[in-house]
Design a protein around this motif. Structure first.
Motif, PDB file in Angstrom:
ATOM      1  N   ILE A 122       0.992  -1.233  -0.040  1.00 53.50           N
ATOM      2  CA  ILE A 122      -0.185  -0.136  -0.178  1.00 53.50           C
ATOM      3  C   ILE A 122       0.808   1.467  -0.008  1.00 53.50           C
ATOM      4  CG2 ILE A 122      -1.457   1.267   1.396  1.00 53.50           C
ATOM      5  CD1 ILE A 122      -2.885  -1.156   2.145  1.00 53.50           C
ATOM      6  N   GLU A 123       0.660   2.009  -0.954  1.00 50.39           N
ATOM      7  CA  GLU A 123       1.520   3.332  -0.968  1.00 50.39           C
ATOM      8  C   GLU A 123       0.741   4.336   0.285  1.00 50.39           C
ATOM      9  OE1 GLU A 123       2.668   4.006  -5.506  1.00 50.39           O
ATOM     10  OE2 GLU A 123       0.529   4.205  -5.151  1.00 50.39           O
ATOM     11  N   MET A 124       1.879   4.946   0.860  1.00 48.17           N
ATOM     12  CA  MET A 124       1.583   5.790   1.867  1.00 48.17           C
ATOM     13  C   MET A 124       1.573   7.192   1.821  1.00 48.17           C
ATOM     14  SD  MET A 124       1.318   3.286   4.364  1.00 48.17           S
ATOM     15  CE  MET A 124       1.369   4.238   5.866  1.00 48.17           C
ATOM     16  N   ARG A 125       1.894   7.802   0.419  1.00 47.15           N
ATOM     17  CA  ARG A 125       1.813   8.934  -0.069  1.00 47.15           C
ATOM     18  C   ARG A 125       1.169   9.011  -1.571  1.00 47.15           C
ATOM     19  NH1 ARG A 125       5.614  12.478   2.186  1.00 47.15           N
ATOM     20  NH2 ARG A 125       6.867  11.432   4.148  1.00 47.15           N
ATOM     21  N   HIS A 170      13.353   4.491  -6.200  1.00 43.41           N
ATOM     22  CA  HIS A 170      14.552   4.803  -6.016  1.00 43.41           C
ATOM     23  C   HIS A 170      14.921   5.103  -4.706  1.00 43.41           C
ATOM     24  CE1 HIS A 170      15.030   4.865 -10.441  1.00 43.41           C
ATOM     25  NE2 HIS A 170      13.488   5.173 -10.346  1.00 43.41           N
ATOM     26  N   HIS A 171      16.376   5.173  -4.397  1.00 47.68           N
ATOM     27  CA  HIS A 171      16.726   5.407  -3.106  1.00 47.68           C
ATOM     28  C   HIS A 171      16.089   4.686  -1.748  1.00 47.68           C
ATOM     29  CE1 HIS A 171      18.934   8.564  -5.438  1.00 47.68           C
ATOM     30  NE2 HIS A 171      17.988   9.037  -5.804  1.00 47.68           N
ATOM     31  N   ALA A 172      15.702   3.571  -2.053  1.00 48.83           N
ATOM     32  CA  ALA A 172      15.103   2.730  -1.030  1.00 48.83           C
ATOM     33  C   ALA A 172      15.805   2.325  -0.038  1.00 48.83           C
ATOM     34  CB  ALA A 172      14.219   1.568  -1.849  1.00 48.83           C
ATOM     35  N   LYS A 173      14.957   2.410   1.312  1.00 44.67           N
ATOM     36  CA  LYS A 173      15.559   2.148   2.631  1.00 44.67           C
ATOM     37  C   LYS A 173      14.489   1.374   3.475  1.00 44.67           C
ATOM     38  CE  LYS A 173      18.636   6.114   2.578  1.00 44.67           C
ATOM     39  NZ  LYS A 173      18.844   7.548   3.323  1.00 44.67           N
ATOM     40  N   ILE A 174      14.857   0.663   4.078  1.00 42.76           N
ATOM     41  CA  ILE A 174      13.816   0.057   5.071  1.00 42.76           C
ATOM     42  C   ILE A 174      13.795   0.803   6.365  1.00 42.76           C
ATOM     43  CG2 ILE A 174      13.576  -1.945   6.597  1.00 42.76           C
ATOM     44  CD1 ILE A 174      14.473  -3.895   4.475  1.00 42.76           C
ATOM     45  N   ARG A 175      12.697   1.698   6.522  1.00 45.48           N
ATOM     46  CA  ARG A 175      12.804   2.541   7.743  1.00 45.48           C
ATOM     47  C   ARG A 175      12.239   1.675   8.957  1.00 45.48           C
ATOM     48  NH1 ARG A 175      11.398   8.151   7.399  1.00 45.48           N
ATOM     49  NH2 ARG A 175      13.607   7.868   6.192  1.00 45.48           N
ATOM     50  N   ALA A 176      11.384   0.753   8.937  1.00 44.97           N
ATOM     51  CA  ALA A 176      11.059  -0.048  10.264  1.00 44.97           C
ATOM     52  C   ALA A 176      10.484  -1.435   9.816  1.00 44.97           C
ATOM     53  CB  ALA A 176       9.714   0.927  10.820  1.00 44.97           C
ATOM     54  N   ILE A 177      10.806  -2.239  10.505  1.00 45.88           N
ATOM     55  CA  ILE A 177      10.133  -3.503  10.507  1.00 45.88           C
ATOM     56  C   ILE A 177       9.276  -3.756  11.901  1.00 45.88           C
ATOM     57  CG2 ILE A 177      10.847  -6.021  10.558  1.00 45.88           C
ATOM     58  CD1 ILE A 177      13.301  -5.306   9.117  1.00 45.88           C
ATOM     59  N   ARG A 178       8.062  -4.137  11.578  1.00 44.51           N
ATOM     60  CA  ARG A 178       7.113  -4.299  12.657  1.00 44.51           C
ATOM     61  C   ARG A 178       6.475  -5.633  12.550  1.00 44.51           C
ATOM     62  NH1 ARG A 178       6.176   1.407  11.790  1.00 44.51           N
ATOM     63  NH2 ARG A 178       7.402   2.318  13.640  1.00 44.51           N
ATOM     64  N   LYS A 179       5.695  -6.304  13.374  1.00 44.43           N
ATOM     65  CA  LYS A 179       5.177  -7.414  13.518  1.00 44.43           C
ATOM     66  C   LYS A 179       4.235  -7.582  12.241  1.00 44.43           C
ATOM     67  CE  LYS A 179       2.364 -10.481  16.305  1.00 44.43           C
ATOM     68  NZ  LYS A 179       1.462 -10.835  17.297  1.00 44.43           N
ATOM     69  N   ILE A 195       6.860  -4.241   6.963  1.00 41.78           N
ATOM     70  CA  ILE A 195       7.634  -3.329   6.737  1.00 41.78           C
ATOM     71  C   ILE A 195       7.438  -2.227   6.060  1.00 41.78           C
ATOM     72  CG2 ILE A 195      10.113  -3.376   5.315  1.00 41.78           C
ATOM     73  CD1 ILE A 195       9.769  -6.451   5.226  1.00 41.78           C
ATOM     74  N   MET A 196       8.014  -0.992   6.486  1.00 42.46           N
ATOM     75  CA  MET A 196       7.911   0.381   5.921  1.00 42.46           C
ATOM     76  C   MET A 196       9.147   0.525   4.937  1.00 42.46           C
ATOM     77  SD  MET A 196       6.250   3.253   5.583  1.00 42.46           S
ATOM     78  CE  MET A 196       5.070   3.352   7.019  1.00 42.46           C
ATOM     79  N   ILE A 197       8.961   0.803   3.961  1.00 45.25           N
ATOM     80  CA  ILE A 197      10.186   0.921   2.878  1.00 45.25           C
ATOM     81  C   ILE A 197       9.813   2.405   2.343  1.00 45.25           C
ATOM     82  CG2 ILE A 197      11.261   0.496   0.787  1.00 45.25           C
ATOM     83  CD1 ILE A 197      10.509  -2.299   1.221  1.00 45.25           C
ATOM     84  N   VAL A 245       4.575  -2.779   3.209  1.00 43.86           N
ATOM     85  CA  VAL A 245       4.857  -3.938   2.614  1.00 43.86           C
ATOM     86  C   VAL A 245       4.414  -5.236   3.666  1.00 43.86           C
ATOM     87  CG1 VAL A 245       6.330  -5.565   1.462  1.00 43.86           C
ATOM     88  CG2 VAL A 245       6.456  -2.947   1.140  1.00 43.86           C
ATOM     89  N   ARG A 246       3.412  -5.961   3.497  1.00 38.32           N
ATOM     90  CA  ARG A 246       3.122  -7.104   4.294  1.00 38.32           C
ATOM     91  C   ARG A 246       3.372  -8.424   3.347  1.00 38.32           C
ATOM     92  NH1 ARG A 246      -2.768  -6.150   5.712  1.00 38.32           N
ATOM     93  NH2 ARG A 246      -2.901  -5.592   3.828  1.00 38.32           N
ATOM     94  N   PRO A 247       3.896  -9.349   4.400  1.00 41.22           N
ATOM     95  CA  PRO A 247       4.072 -10.481   3.657  1.00 41.22           C
ATOM     96  C   PRO A 247       2.934 -11.145   3.231  1.00 41.22           C
ATOM     97  CG  PRO A 247       5.505 -10.448   5.384  1.00 41.22           C
ATOM     98  CD  PRO A 247       4.542  -9.196   5.523  1.00 41.22           C
ATOM     99  N   VAL A 248       2.760 -12.288   2.464  1.00 41.22           N
ATOM    100  CA  VAL A 248       1.536 -12.752   1.912  1.00 41.22           C
ATOM    101  C   VAL A 248       1.757 -14.431   1.955  1.00 41.22           C
ATOM    102  CG1 VAL A 248      -0.107 -13.516   0.063  1.00 41.22           C
ATOM    103  CG2 VAL A 248       0.857 -11.014   0.290  1.00 41.22           C
ATOM    104  N   GLY A 249       0.773 -14.856   2.723  1.00 44.17           N
ATOM    105  CA  GLY A 249       0.915 -16.527   2.869  1.00 44.17           C
ATOM    106  C   GLY A 249       1.917 -17.022   3.951  1.00 44.17           C
ATOM    107  N   HIS A 250       2.291 -18.233   4.361  1.00 43.84           N
ATOM    108  CA  HIS A 250       3.259 -18.539   5.284  1.00 43.84           C
ATOM    109  C   HIS A 250       3.297 -17.598   6.601  1.00 43.84           C
ATOM    110  CE1 HIS A 250       4.628 -21.176   2.151  1.00 43.84           C
ATOM    111  NE2 HIS A 250       4.896 -20.210   1.151  1.00 43.84           N
TER     112      HIS A 250
END
Length: 106
Positions: free
Chosen positions: A6-9, A58-67, A70-72, A95-100
């Motif tokens: 999901i795009e946050m901006r 571009h210039h992607a960074k992982i900002r946060a990893i939560r339960k 992930i915020m990129i 970003v949320r994992p799908v499945g598993h």
């Protein structure tokens, strides 16, 4: 990794209201990430246009990893510009994992 994004901006780089973000349907695909670059490739069963729905980050960074995911953060190239230097528009992906153990694949 199979994900829902999901795009946050918005298209001008402004933060979207929380209720608007929560109501949005995610785009499903495979996340391709390396420091400085992130992309979403269409799922194998999706039509080819799905992968093109999300421009490269571009210039992607992982900002946060939560339960829950992930915020990129990074920026898109403004495709409307025709100048020698393309302006970058800030963007953030939730970003949320799908499945598993992630969200169900729908």
């Amino acid at each position: 990794m199979k994900v829902a994004v999901i795009e946050m901006r918005d298209g001008q780089g402004r933060k979207r209201p929380r209720d608007q973000v929560r109501a949005e349907k995610p785009v499903f695909g495979y996340l391709i990430y390396e420091p400085g670059f992130a992309a979403l490739r269409a799922l194998d069963e999706a039509p080819p246009t799905v992968g093109a729905m999300m421009p490269l980050l571009h210039h992607a960074k992982i900002r946060a990893i939560r339960k829950g995911g992930i915020m990129i953060v990074g920026a898109y190239v403004d495709m409307k510009s025709r100048g020698p230097i393309d302006p970058l528009i800030p963007q953030a992906w939730w970003v949320r994992p799908v499945g598993h153990g992630g969200i169900p694949a729908e």
